[in-house]
Enzyme design. Structure first.
Site, PDB file in Angstrom:
ATOM      1  N   CYS A  53       7.478 -55.737 -37.314  1.00  0.00           N
ATOM      2  CA  CYS A  53       7.293 -56.155 -38.504  1.00  0.00           C
ATOM      3  C   CYS A  53       7.110 -55.645 -39.762  1.00  0.00           C
ATOM      4  CB  CYS A  53       5.929 -56.685 -38.191  1.00  0.00           C
ATOM      5  SG  CYS A  53       5.141 -57.788 -39.319  1.00  0.00           S
TER       6      CYS A  53
ATOM      7  N   CYS B 228       4.175 -55.660 -42.287  1.00  0.00           N
ATOM      8  CA  CYS B 228       2.684 -55.593 -41.934  1.00  0.00           C
ATOM      9  C   CYS B 228       2.669 -53.613 -41.463  1.00  0.00           C
ATOM     10  CB  CYS B 228       2.553 -55.443 -40.322  1.00  0.00           C
ATOM     11  SG  CYS B 228       3.055 -57.328 -39.657  1.00  0.00           S
ATOM     12  N   ASP B 229       3.822 -53.415 -41.378  1.00  0.00           N
ATOM     13  CA  ASP B 229       3.734 -51.899 -40.925  1.00  0.00           C
ATOM     14  C   ASP B 229       4.472 -51.011 -41.841  1.00  0.00           C
ATOM     15  OD1 ASP B 229       2.318 -52.091 -38.932  1.00  0.00           O
ATOM     16  OD2 ASP B 229       3.784 -52.461 -38.088  1.00  0.00           O
TER      17      ASP B 229
END
Ligand code: NDP
Length: 321
Positions: free
Chosen positions: A141, A144-145
């Protein structure tokens, strides 16, 4: 399962992506008093994406998390109860009786109708080193990261719309993005490919596959890739390794209970969200391997709620003869 004193619902919705919340909006407005169990990722896959530019009604685009919060608020406005929790077991009544679902391995609820909107989950390459460094430089992701790799060099695997979208997202944060494409062409739409090609710090490596992710105690330090035409290998100095190669429907729970295809997508009746069990409906990515869009998921969520309502009406007032 003990049958005593379990909560009884008219409409239970499993999953909280665009399909689940749209089903909830329609079911709540039809007075089915739906309860949504969110699953492990409340809001579903769109909470892990950035800009959504193709959801009608948002001419300037909207971020995935905000869109999902809006859908939740809209569902709650009509009386939907949204609960954090995930379904761990099902006992569906084949004859159209009352269905039972276990939540979080502890509590059972029963329902006249169940709408399944459990979506799909990211796929992995299956390399041991990918597993070893998952969370230490390996991620599925980017949204997300990606932040953790600001100013660094990263690689992303995949050639679909997700990979293209995530590569351009990463390119805004990172110094350089290597995009590993296993064939000599993209699967992504022309518009997305165009965006990738117009991003100067993305380097596309065609016919290229990841062989091993290399690292130390600090996390990922590089990736060894191979050209599958020439068998030449090279080491890329990257600290982040992103996998964006598609998704798997979240249907393990329904194995042996509901009809599914060889990949695990739930099979619904033509032009309907009805499964093989009366009163159990499926909507969104869990039953759609073709379109897989937020708007189509929302559309089938709407269908599922309308069909659940119709099912209950017919059950309560059977047509004579
Ligand atoms: P897709 O299934 O479309 O693409 C998966 C990609 O991963 C393919 O390019 C595939 O390669 C590659 N791949 C699969 N396995 C491997 C492997 N083991 N090693 C290397 N590469 C691999 O999945 P997406 O998640 O990209 O998209 C899913 C759906 O969601 C699509 O319908 C897409 O259009 C849609 N979507 C739309 C967006 C938008 O409109 N904004 C954004 C994101 C997704 P190959 O091509 O060789 O098979």
């Amino acid at each position: 399962m003990a049958n005593t004193n379990i909560e009884h619902l008219k409409c239970l919705i499993i999953g909280s992506g665009p399909a689940g919340y749209t089903a909830a909006i329609y079911a709540a407005r039809a007075d089915l008093k739906p309860v949504v169990y969110t699953g492990i990722v409340p809001g579903g896959q769109l909470t892990q994406t950035t800009e959504v530019d193709n959801f009608p009604g948002y001419p300037q685009g909207i971020t995935g998390p905000v869109l999902m919060e809006d859908l939740k608020t809209q569902a709650e406005r009509f009386g939907t109860e949204v609960r954090f929790g995930y379904a761990t077991k099902v006992e569906f009544a084949k004859d159209g009786g009352v269905h039972k679902v276990e939540i979080d391995g502890t509590t059972w609820v029963s329902a006249e109708t169940v709408i399944i909107a459990t979506g799909a989950t990211a796929k992995w390459l299956g390399l041991p080193s990918e597993e070893k460094y998952n969370g230490f430089g390996v991620s599925a992701c980017a949204v997300c990261d990606g932040f953790f790799f600001k100013g660094q060099d990263v690689a992303i695997v995949g050639a679909g719309d997700t990979a293209a979208e995530e590569a351009t997202y990463l390119a805004k944060l990172c110094r350089k993005v290597y995009m590993l494409v296993r064939r000599d062409e993209f699967r992504a739409s022309k518009a997305m490919v165009h965006r990738v090609m117009n991003t100067s710090n993305i380097e596309v490596l065609y016919n290229t596959e990841a062989q091993e992710i290399v690292g130390d105690e600090s996390g990922v330090t590089g990736v060894r890739v191979v050209n599958n035409q020439t068998q030449e290998t090279q080491h890329l100095n990257v600290t982040g390794f992103f996998v964006a190669i598609g998704h798997k429907p979240n249907t393990e729970l329904f194995e042996g209970v509901l009809d599914m295809d060889e990949t695990g997508y739930l099979i619904t009746k033509p032009d309907s969200t009805a499964t093989n069990i009366p009163g159990v409906f499926a909507s969104g990515d869990v039953q759609d391997h073709v379109y897989r869009q937020a708007i189509t998921a929302a559309g089938t969520g709407c269908m599922a709620a309308l069909e659940a309502e119709r099912y209950l009406t017919e059950k309560e007032n059977p047509v004579e003869g």
